[in-house]
Design an enzyme around this catalytic site. Structure first.
Site, PDB file in Angstrom:
ATOM      1  N   CYS A   9       0.848  -1.188   0.000  1.00 36.92           N
ATOM      2  CA  CYS A   9       0.000   0.000   0.000  1.00 36.92           C
ATOM      3  C   CYS A   9       0.881   1.235   0.000  1.00 36.92           C
ATOM      4  O   CYS A   9       2.005   1.215   0.510  1.00 36.92           O
ATOM      5  CB  CYS A   9      -0.911   0.003   1.228  1.00 36.92           C
ATOM      6  N   TYR A  15      -3.704   1.664  12.045  1.00 35.89           N
ATOM      7  CA  TYR A  15      -4.498   0.541  12.537  1.00 35.89           C
ATOM      8  C   TYR A  15      -4.589  -0.617  11.535  1.00 35.89           C
ATOM      9  O   TYR A  15      -5.306  -1.590  11.771  1.00 35.89           O
ATOM     10  CB  TYR A  15      -5.919   0.994  12.884  1.00 35.89           C
ATOM     11  N   CYS A  16      -3.892  -0.524  10.404  1.00 30.50           N
ATOM     12  CA  CYS A  16      -4.037  -1.528   9.353  1.00 30.50           C
ATOM     13  C   CYS A  16      -3.536  -2.893   9.825  1.00 30.50           C
ATOM     14  O   CYS A  16      -2.403  -3.027  10.286  1.00 30.50           O
ATOM     15  CB  CYS A  16      -3.291  -1.115   8.091  1.00 30.50           C
ATOM     16  N   CYS A 247     -21.092 -10.578   6.545  1.00 29.33           N
ATOM     17  CA  CYS A 247     -20.720 -11.808   7.238  1.00 29.33           C
ATOM     18  C   CYS A 247     -20.624 -11.587   8.737  1.00 29.33           C
ATOM     19  O   CYS A 247     -20.909 -12.491   9.526  1.00 29.33           O
ATOM     20  CB  CYS A 247     -19.407 -12.365   6.686  1.00 29.33           C
ATOM     21  N   CYS A 253     -20.047 -17.991   9.009  1.00 28.78           N
ATOM     22  CA  CYS A 253     -19.230 -17.277   8.029  1.00 28.78           C
ATOM     23  C   CYS A 253     -18.515 -18.303   7.150  1.00 28.78           C
ATOM     24  O   CYS A 253     -18.883 -19.477   7.131  1.00 28.78           O
ATOM     25  CB  CYS A 253     -18.258 -16.326   8.707  1.00 28.78           C
ATOM     26  N   ASP A 269     -10.337 -12.764   4.998  1.00 26.05           N
ATOM     27  CA  ASP A 269      -9.408 -11.642   4.955  1.00 26.05           C
ATOM     28  C   ASP A 269      -8.767 -11.386   6.315  1.00 26.05           C
ATOM     29  O   ASP A 269      -7.644 -10.905   6.392  1.00 26.05           O
ATOM     30  CB  ASP A 269     -10.184 -10.402   4.494  1.00 26.05           C
ATOM     31  N   CYS A 319     -26.512  -9.474  15.955  1.00 26.58           N
ATOM     32  CA  CYS A 319     -25.044  -9.473  15.932  1.00 26.58           C
ATOM     33  C   CYS A 319     -24.444 -10.851  15.726  1.00 26.58           C
ATOM     34  O   CYS A 319     -23.356 -10.984  15.188  1.00 26.58           O
ATOM     35  CB  CYS A 319     -24.476  -8.839  17.201  1.00 26.58           C
TER      36      CYS A 319
END
Length: 413
Positions: A9, A15-16, A247, A253, A269, A319
């Site tokens: 990137c 925070y990635c 999801c 999921c 991911d 949730c």
């Protein structure tokens, strides 16, 4: 969710969670999806899709680093492998900083849906999302948004809900309103340090709830139909009896696999690691991988591992325990598997639920969900009138059953 440039990137968001995935690959890795992997992915994905519309998602890292020629090749290969009468919808998730007229012309001309990441006003965005040199990126992201619009593309906006943005809900929300954003998602940041503790950048459960409830109250009174907030739209869909698209809100999921640039396929991911590697798209069919015992077990574990506290919760249907990556807390009885954001989810959904249920009823009656705004305006006007005309010996407008002078009037003195 394909990552044509892997974890690379041009930004260095603090925070990635994905930049560190470079550790999975050897030194000198080029981090670029080869034509062989690209074609294998497109062919396998189309073969596994029910059709006639096939959804491709291109993420990163920053996928525009793969270059325009890469995506021209994407469109070419999709057309080559599509059955007659089928079509593709491509979604590109970008930070927006590299979008020039050539990119926007291509995206508009090929019907790409675009998601752009913007953390609200510059004072929040630039602290969290500097570029690799430490320079601010907000101005470039906003120019990317403007260029997309100039070419007829109205992007969705993703805004992270972190410790900074959570402190100013109305400032962040009204920023997007002022910019004419039509669709926004607030994505909670839960980041854990090397010692397993939650970092100070992460949003606290109570702060998340306060943020969402404050914005919901503003939105439901003034902005239904003006701006779509995915957090509320998805909840409304579930309350209406339909399955969630996200999801994170689903019972199970495992249907959103992650494809790295080298063809490796992972369970999710958020679980791109050796333990959750399923295979490679060049040698294993996607349909086989998504239905593999390992992946089915991964998906079902979300429901099967719910602690007792969740199973008895009145808003579980909304949730469903949240994302498994955040389920590292313990219940009050010491049972593991509780979502770190549990208290925030419960507080916010319980706050929203009455109005969401009213919106569903209005929609089914044919009045339309936006009628909630008028209904609330009338009710609030009537409530203000009751308080204004109440005399000392009248029943208290709060509904306590006591006289006004012995209830709320006394407490105001």
């Amino acid at each position: 969710m394909a990552k044509p440039i892997g974890p690379l990137c041009n930004l260095a968001c603090d925070y990635c969670y994905y930049l560190g995935k470079t550790s999975l690959f050897p030194a000198g890795e080029r981090y670029r999806m080869s034509d062989e992997v690209l074609e294998a992915h497109i062919r396998a994905f189309i073969e596994a899709a029910p059709g006639p519309l096939v959804y491709f998602a291109w993420h990163g890292g920053e996928p525009t680093l793969a270059g325009l020629d890469f995506f021209r090749r994407v469109v070419e290969l999709q057309q080559r492998h599509l059955p007659p009468g089928w079509s593709c919808l491509n979604n590109l998730q970008t930070n927006g900083t590299r979008l020039d007229d050539a990119w926007c012309t291509f995206l508009a001309g090929n019907g790409f849906a675009v998601g752009i990441s913007i953390d609200g006003p510059a004072r929040f965005h630039d602290r969290s999302r500097p570029d690799r040199r430490g320079l601010p990126s907000h101005g470039r992201a906003m120019r990317g948004l403007a260029r997309l619009r100039d070419h007829g593309v109205e992007p969705d906006v993703l805004c992270t809900l972190n410790a900074r943005t959570a402190a100013a809900p109305l400032e962040v929300y009204r920023f997007f309103l002022a910019e004419g954003v039509r669709w926004v998602q607030f994505l909670p940041v839960v980041e854990r340090g090397a010692d397993g503790t939650v970092t100070e950048r992460s949003v606290a459960p109570e702060a998340m709830s306060a943020f969402l409830c404050t914005i919901f109250d503003e939105w439901v009174r003034h902005d239904v139909g003006r701006i779509a907030v995915q957090n509320f739209a998805e909840a409304l869909q579930v309350v209406s009896g339909q399955p969630a698209n996200l999801c994170v809100m689903s019972e199970t999921c495992g249907r959103v696999l992650a494809l790295e640039h080298d063809g490796s396929v992972y369970a999710c991911d958020h679980f791109v690691d050796p333990a959750h590697r399923l295979g490679n798209v060049t040698t294993d069919g996607l349909a086989v991988l998504v239905e593999s015992p390992a992946q089915l077990a991964f998906g079902q574990a979300k429901k099967a591992s719910l602690p007792g506290q969740c199973r008895s919760c009145p808003v579980l249907f909304l949730c469903n325990g949240g994302c498994p990556k955040d389920r590292f807390a313990f219940t009050s009885e010491g049972e593991p598997g509780l979502n770190h954001l549990c208290a925030g989810y419960r507080q916010s959904y319980e706050h929203m639920l009455p109005q969401l249920q009213r919106m569903v009823s209005l929609g089914r009656s044919g009045t339309g969900v936006a009628a909630i705004m008028g209904a609330l305006e009338v009710e609030e006007h009537e409530e203000r009138r009751r308080w204004r005309i109440a005399s000392r010996n009248d029943p208290c407008p709060c509904g306590s059953g006591r006289k006004y002078k012995r209830c709320c009037l006394a407490s105001r003195r």
